[in-house]
Enzyme design. Structure first.
Site, PDB file in Angstrom:
ATOM      1  N   LYS A   1       0.826  -1.228   0.000  1.00  0.00           N
ATOM      2  CA  LYS A   1       0.000   0.000   0.000  1.00  0.00           C
ATOM      3  C   LYS A   1       0.846   1.258   0.000  1.00  0.00           C
ATOM      4  O   LYS A   1       0.438   2.288  -0.550  1.00  0.00           O
ATOM      5  CB  LYS A   1      -0.999   0.004   1.168  1.00  0.00           C
ATOM      6  CG  LYS A   1      -0.413  -0.276   2.548  1.00  0.00           C
ATOM      7  CD  LYS A   1      -0.423  -1.750   2.852  1.00  0.00           C
ATOM      8  CE  LYS A   1       0.674  -2.119   3.803  1.00  0.00           C
ATOM      9  NZ  LYS A   1       0.344  -3.042   4.842  1.00  0.00           N
TER      10      LYS A   1
ATOM     11  N   LYS B   1      -3.744   3.290   3.345  1.00  0.00           N
ATOM     12  CA  LYS B   1      -4.923   2.486   2.981  1.00  0.00           C
ATOM     13  C   LYS B   1      -6.113   3.392   2.690  1.00  0.00           C
ATOM     14  O   LYS B   1      -6.873   3.157   1.750  1.00  0.00           O
ATOM     15  CB  LYS B   1      -5.237   1.492   4.099  1.00  0.00           C
ATOM     16  CG  LYS B   1      -4.195   0.363   4.181  1.00  0.00           C
ATOM     17  CD  LYS B   1      -4.343  -0.456   5.438  1.00  0.00           C
ATOM     18  CE  LYS B   1      -3.342  -1.588   5.480  1.00  0.00           C
ATOM     19  NZ  LYS B   1      -3.203  -2.194   6.813  1.00  0.00           N
TER      20      LYS B   1
HETATM   21  N1  LIG Z   1       2.512  -8.739   6.897  1.00  0.00           N
HETATM   22  C1  LIG Z   1       1.271  -8.444   6.628  1.00  0.00           C
HETATM   23  O1  LIG Z   1       0.361  -8.829   7.342  1.00  0.00           O
HETATM   24  C2  LIG Z   1       0.921  -7.636   5.410  1.00  0.00           C
HETATM   25  C3  LIG Z   1      -0.416  -7.463   5.075  1.00  0.00           C
HETATM   26  C4  LIG Z   1      -0.755  -6.730   3.942  1.00  0.00           C
HETATM   27  C5  LIG Z   1       0.251  -6.167   3.191  1.00  0.00           C
HETATM   28  N2  LIG Z   1       1.547  -6.335   3.545  1.00  0.00           N
HETATM   29  C6  LIG Z   1       2.574  -5.756   2.675  1.00  0.00           C
HETATM   30  O2  LIG Z   1       3.249  -6.832   2.039  1.00  0.00           O
HETATM   31  C7  LIG Z   1       4.599  -6.480   1.803  1.00  0.00           C
HETATM   32  C8  LIG Z   1       5.492  -7.521   2.449  1.00  0.00           C
HETATM   33  O3  LIG Z   1       5.224  -7.535   3.828  1.00  0.00           O
HETATM   34  P1  LIG Z   1       5.843  -8.643   4.793  1.00  0.00           P
HETATM   35  O4  LIG Z   1       5.098  -8.540   6.053  1.00  0.00           O
HETATM   36  O5  LIG Z   1       5.943  -9.933   4.100  1.00  0.00           O
HETATM   37  O6  LIG Z   1       7.281  -8.032   5.021  1.00  0.00           O
HETATM   38  P2  LIG Z   1       8.591  -8.799   5.439  1.00  0.00           P
HETATM   39  O7  LIG Z   1       9.530  -7.765   5.926  1.00  0.00           O
HETATM   40  O8  LIG Z   1       8.289  -9.947   6.314  1.00  0.00           O
HETATM   41  O9  LIG Z   1       9.092  -9.381   4.038  1.00  0.00           O
HETATM   42  C9  LIG Z   1       9.736  -8.625   3.075  1.00  0.00           C
HETATM   43  C10 LIG Z   1      10.902  -9.473   2.601  1.00  0.00           C
HETATM   44  O10 LIG Z   1      11.494  -8.866   1.488  1.00  0.00           O
HETATM   45  C11 LIG Z   1      12.895  -8.889   1.657  1.00  0.00           C
HETATM   46  N3  LIG Z   1      13.477  -7.795   0.904  1.00  0.00           N
HETATM   47  C12 LIG Z   1      13.195  -6.478   1.036  1.00  0.00           C
HETATM   48  N4  LIG Z   1      13.937  -5.782   0.152  1.00  0.00           N
HETATM   49  C13 LIG Z   1      14.699  -6.665  -0.515  1.00  0.00           C
HETATM   50  C14 LIG Z   1      15.667  -6.567  -1.547  1.00  0.00           C
HETATM   51  N5  LIG Z   1      15.991  -5.392  -2.067  1.00  0.00           N
HETATM   52  N6  LIG Z   1      16.237  -7.689  -2.016  1.00  0.00           N
HETATM   53  C15 LIG Z   1      15.889  -8.883  -1.509  1.00  0.00           C
HETATM   54  N7  LIG Z   1      14.989  -9.049  -0.537  1.00  0.00           N
HETATM   55  C16 LIG Z   1      14.396  -7.945  -0.041  1.00  0.00           C
HETATM   56  C17 LIG Z   1      13.103  -8.768   3.149  1.00  0.00           C
HETATM   57  O11 LIG Z   1      14.356  -9.261   3.548  1.00  0.00           O
HETATM   58  C18 LIG Z   1      11.976  -9.603   3.680  1.00  0.00           C
HETATM   59  O12 LIG Z   1      12.329 -10.967   3.791  1.00  0.00           O
HETATM   60  C19 LIG Z   1       4.765  -5.081   2.374  1.00  0.00           C
HETATM   61  O13 LIG Z   1       4.568  -4.152   1.337  1.00  0.00           O
HETATM   62  C20 LIG Z   1       3.647  -4.984   3.384  1.00  0.00           C
HETATM   63  O14 LIG Z   1       3.239  -3.655   3.620  1.00  0.00           O
HETATM   64  C21 LIG Z   1       1.908  -7.049   4.632  1.00  0.00           C
HETATM   65  N1  LIG Z   2       1.077  -3.821   9.101  1.00  0.00           N
HETATM   66  C1  LIG Z   2      -0.178  -3.935   8.476  1.00  0.00           C
HETATM   67  C2  LIG Z   2      -0.221  -5.137   7.584  1.00  0.00           C
HETATM   68  C3  LIG Z   2      -1.518  -5.244   6.822  1.00  0.00           C
HETATM   69  O1  LIG Z   2      -1.624  -4.234   5.871  1.00  0.00           O
HETATM   70  C4  LIG Z   2      -1.236  -4.083   9.519  1.00  0.00           C
HETATM   71  O2  LIG Z   2      -0.894  -4.423  10.652  1.00  0.00           O
HETATM   72  O3  LIG Z   2      -2.398  -3.829   9.241  1.00  0.00           O
END
Ligand SMILES: NC(=O)c1ccc[n+]([C@@H]2O[C@H](COP(=O)([O-])OP(=O)(O)OC[C@H]3O[C@@H](n4cnc5c(N)ncnc54)[C@H](O)[C@@H]3O)[C@@H](O)[C@H]2O)c1
Ligand SMILES: N[C@@H](CCO)C(=O)O
Length: 593
Positions: free
Chosen positions: A355, A454
Site C-alpha cells: 500500500k 490504505k
Molecule cells: N505482513 C502483513 O500482514 C501484510 C499485510 C498486507 C500487506 N503487507 C505488505 O506486504 C509487503 C510484504 O510484507 P511482509 O510482512 O511480508 O514483510 P517482510 O519484511 O516480512 O518481508 C519482506 C521481505 O522482502 C525482503 N526484501 C526487502 N527488500 C529486498 C531486496 N531489495 N532484495 C531482496 N529481498 C528484499 C526482506 O528481507 C523480507 O524478507 C509489504 O509491502 C507490506 O506492507 C503485509
Molecule cells: N502492518 C499492516 C499489515 C496489513 O496491511 C497491519 O498491521 O495492518
C-alpha cells in the site's frame, strides 16, 4: 424439491462441493479454502459441502466389516454411523482452514440444520432442511461448512446417502436454499465423452443435458444427484479446483468445449518474508499453473533448501526470462514502485500487497499498466484478507459509497487489545512483529501512516479522487495512555485506531486516522487482535459491514494468491471472461489496460 430462496436483497449464494478426489491430504484443505475465498471476495455467501479425505470412507467401511461382519451381515444403520465420521471430521478441518485465512465460517452438522433423510440407512434420500437455521448461520458468517453424505433419519438417527452422496447433499442445499450456483469440484475440469485418464484425447463438454450427463458421468457424479438437479431444474457445474471453466449440466443440448491447453505462467516472486513465504507455498502447490523464477531474498545462502525453488539476491536474475507475472512483496515504497512500473510498462502483470508504494505512486503505476497493456492487482493492500476493495467495486456507480469508516491496521488493533489486557507497549510490538503483522518499521502502524496509505487507496477506489496520504491528519498510538486504554474497559469503552473518509455533496473528500474510545456496542469495537472491520455507507444510506483478518501471513497470502489466480484465469481461459460477466463483479483492484 421446492426451492426456498434466501431473503431477497441477500448476497448471492453459491454451493461448492469438495469431493474426496480433491481432498487427498491435509494440505488440500488449504487449496479448498482458497477456492471458497475466491467466491467470498466476489461478495457471495458460500455453503461448502465436503467429503471425507480420500480413502477414509473405505477404511471406515472395511473396519466396520471386520468388527461387525466377519461372516455375519454388519448392521446397516451402525455401518452408516461409522461411515459418516470422515465427513464430520472433514467439515471441521474445512472450518479450521478457512479460519486461518480469516473467513468467518460456521461448521454445522446435519442435526444442527435439520438435514433429514428417509429410506435405507446406507443409501438414504434427503427430504428436509431447516432453512431458517441455514439463513441464520449465513447471516453472521460468510461460509457455512457442512459434511456431505450424511443426514438425520427419524428411525435410524444418522444415515448416509450412498457412495458419491456428497454430490446429492450439494444439489439438495442448492435447490432448497435457492443458490445462484452449485459447483461440484472434482479432479477433472469437467465431464468428458470418455474418462480422460483412459483416453487423453477425449473431448470435454461445455454443456450437456441431465440424461446425457447421467449416461457419460457414471463414477464422476452420483446419479441420484443428477436426478435431483433435473427435478429441481438446477444447473450443476463440474469444475476443477481454481478453474474458471466448467461443464454445465442443464436442460440444454450437448455442446463440446474447445480444447484449450492450460498455460503455465512464469512468475517472478520478489520478497519471501511474512507474506512472500505464504504466497510461495501457494504457488508451489500449483506446479501445473506456475513456473517460478529464482525468488528474490536478501540472504539466499540462509534459505533452507526447498525442492525446486531457487533463491537469489540479484534482482536481474529474479526478473530474468521475461516473466509473465511479477509478485512484489518486498515492502518499502519508492524502489518497489520503480520495479513494478518497469515490469508493467514491459508488459508483465503485477500483483502486490504494497500500500505504501501504491499510495505514493498510484498514477505512475497506472500509466505503466496502459503502456504495457498489463494488469496491476492489489487486493491485499487494504484489509489483508478482508475483501474491502472488491466490495467497493461491487457497490460502485450510482448510489455508491460516500463514507468509509474502519479499523484498517491490524497491528494497531492488536496493540490496543494487548494494552487493554495490561501488557506493556514494547512487548506487544515485539509480539506483533513475531506474528508477522507489523510493518518492517512498526512506526508505520503505530503512527497511523499505514492506515493513511490504505485510506488513500480506499478514496481512489470509492470516490475516484487522489488524496496524498501525507496530508491525512493522524493520531499516534504512542500518545495513548496505556492506563487509560486499560481502564476504559470498566466504563464499557474500547480504544480503536479508526480511519475515516467521506465524500461531501460538493465532491470534497475529508479523511483522518484517529485513536479514540468507542462504546463496546459500536460495530468496530468487536474487532479483535489483527482483525479489520469496515463500515461502508452508500449514497442511498444503505450500510454494509465487512470483517476479516487484516494482517498476517495466511490472510494476506490468500488475497495475493487470489489475484494471481484471477490473472491466470484471465490469460488462460478467455471464455471465463464472458462467463464472469454474468457473475458478481471480480476483484476491483484488478486494473486492465
Ligand atoms: N505482513 C502483513 O500482514 C501484510 C499485510 C498486507 C500487506 N503487507 C505488505 O506486504 C509487503 C510484504 O510484507 P511482509 O510482512 O511480508 O514483510 P517482510 O519484511 O516480512 O518481508 C519482506 C521481505 O522482502 C525482503 N526484501 C526487502 N527488500 C529486498 C531486496 N531489495 N532484495 C531482496 N529481498 C528484499 C526482506 O528481507 C523480507 O524478507 C509489504 O509491502 C507490506 O506492507 C503485509
Ligand atoms: N502492518 C499492516 C499489515 C496489513 O496491511 C497491519 O498491521 O495492518
Amino acid at each position: 424439491m421446492k426451492p426456498q430462496s434466501m431473503k431477497s436483497g441477500a448476497p448471492p449464494l453459491c454451493v461448492l462441493k469438495f469431493g474426496s478426489s480433491v481432498l487427498q491430504c491435509d494440505a488440500d484443505y488449504d487449496a479448498a479454502a482458497q477456492e471458497v475465498f475466491r467466491h467470498v471476495r466476489r461478495g457471495e455467501k458460500v455453503i461448502a459441502v465436503v467429503s471425507a479425505l480420500a480413502g477414509e470412507t473405505d477404511a471406515l467401511l472395511a473396519q466396520g466389516e471386520l468388527v461387525g461382519g466377519n461372516g455375519a451381515t454388519p448392521h446397516a444403520a451402525m455401518m452408516a454411523r461409522l461411515a459418516r465420521v470422515g465427513e464430520l471430521r472433514s467439515a471441521a478441518l474445512m472450518g479450521l482452514a478457512l479460519g486461518r485465512v480469516g473467513v468467518r465460517t460456521a461448521v454445522l452438522d446435519p442435526h444442527e440444520i435439520g438435514l433429514e433423510a428417509e429410506g435405507d440407512p446406507l443409501d438414504a434420500n434427503l427430504c428436509g432442511l431447516d432453512n431458517a437455521a441455514v439463513a441464520e448461520a449465513l447471516s453472521c458468517h460468510e461460509v457455512l461448512a457442512v459434511p456431505g453424505f450424511t443426514a438425520v433419519h427419524a428411525r435410524f438417527g444418522a444415515v448416509t446417502l450412498g457412495r458419491g452422496g456428497t454430490d446429492l447433499t450439494a444439489v439438495f442445499f442448492a435447490a432448497r436454499c435457492g443458490a445462484a450456483r452449485v459447483r461440484l469440484i472434482k479432479d477433472v475440469d469437467g465431464v468428458y465423452a470418455e474418462d480422460p485418464a483412459e483416453n487423453p484425447q477425449a473431448e470435454r463438454y461445455a454443456e450437456l443435458d441431465y440424461d446425457a450427463a447421467a449416461d457419460v458421468s457414471a463414477g464422476l457424479i452420483q446419479p441420484k444427484a443428477i436426478a435431483a438437479a433435473k427435478a429441481a431444474n438446477l444447473v450443476i457445474e463440474i469444475a476443477a479446483m481454481g478453474a474458471g471453466e466448467a461443464t454445465r449440466i442443464c436442460a440444454a443440448p450437448a455442446r463440446k468445449a474447445p480444447a484449450r491447453p492450460v498455460r503455465r505462467l512464469r512468475v517472478a516472486l520478489l520478497g519471501c518474508g511474512a507474506v512472500g513465504a505464504g504466497v510461495l507455498a501457494h504457488l508451489r502447490s500449483r506446479p501445473d499453473l506456475f513456473e517460478l523464477n529464482p525468488v528474490l531474498v536478501r540472504r539466499p545462502e540462509a534459505r533452507a533448501h526447498q525442492d525446486g525453488v531457487r533463491f537469489t539476491d540479484e534482482l536481474g536474475l529474479a526478473l530474468s526470462g521475461k516473466p509473465d507475472l511479477v509478485v512484489e512483496l518486498l515492502g518499502g515504497a519508492d524502489h518497489p514502485a520503480e520495479i513494478m512500473a518497469r515490469a508493467l510498462s514491459g508488459g508483465a502483470h503485477v500483483v502486490t500487497a504494497n500500500k505504501a508504494a501504491l499510495a505514493r505512486h498510484y498514477d505512475a503505476l497506472h500509466a505503466a499498466t496502459r503502456e504495457g497493456a498489463a494488469r496491476l492487482a492489489f487486493s491485499a493492500a487494504v484489509g489483508g484478507g478482508t475483501p474491502i476493495l472488491e466490495a467497493l467495486e461491487q457497490r460502485g456507480g450510482h448510489n455508491g459509497p460516500v463514507r468509509i469508516e474502519g479499523v484498517m491496521n491490524g497491528t494497531a488493533n492488536f496493540l490496543l487489545d494487548r494494552l487493554a489486557a495490561g501488557d506493556a507497549f514494547d512487548d506487544a510490538v515485539k509480539e506483533a512483529q513475531r506474528l508477522g503483522f507489523a510493518e518492517a518499521d512498526p512506526a508505520a502502524d503505530v503512527d497511523g501512516h499505514d492506515a493513511a496509505d490504505k485510506l488513500s487507496l480506499l478514496i481512489r477506489a470509492a470516490f475516484g479522487k487522489a488524496v496524498d496520504p501525507a496530508g491525512i491528519p493522524k493520531d499516534s498510538l504512542a500518545q495513548a495512555d496505556p492506563a487509560a486504554v486499560k481502564a476504559a474497559r470498566a466504563d464499557g469503552l474500547v480504544f480503536k485506531q479508526i480511519g475515516v473518509c467521506e465524500l461531501s455533496a460538493d465532491g470534497q473528500v475529508k479523511a483522518e486516522v484517529r485513536v479514540r474510545a468507542v462504546p463496546a456496542q459500536h460495530p468496530l469495537a468487536g474487532a479483535r487482535n489483527e482483525e479489520n472491520r469496515f463500515i461502508l455507507t452508500c449514497a442511498d444510506h444503505s450500510v454494509q459491514t465487512l470483517c476479516g483478518k487484516g494482517a498476517g501471513r495466511w490472510p494476506t497470502a490468500a488475497a495475493v494468491f487470489a489475484d494471481i489466480m484471477d490473472i491466470h484465469r484471465g490469460l488462460s481461459e478467455p471464455e471465463k471472461m464472458e462467463f464472469a460477466a454474468s457473475e458478481p463483479s471480480r476483484a476491483p483492484a484488478l486494473l486492465r489496460a
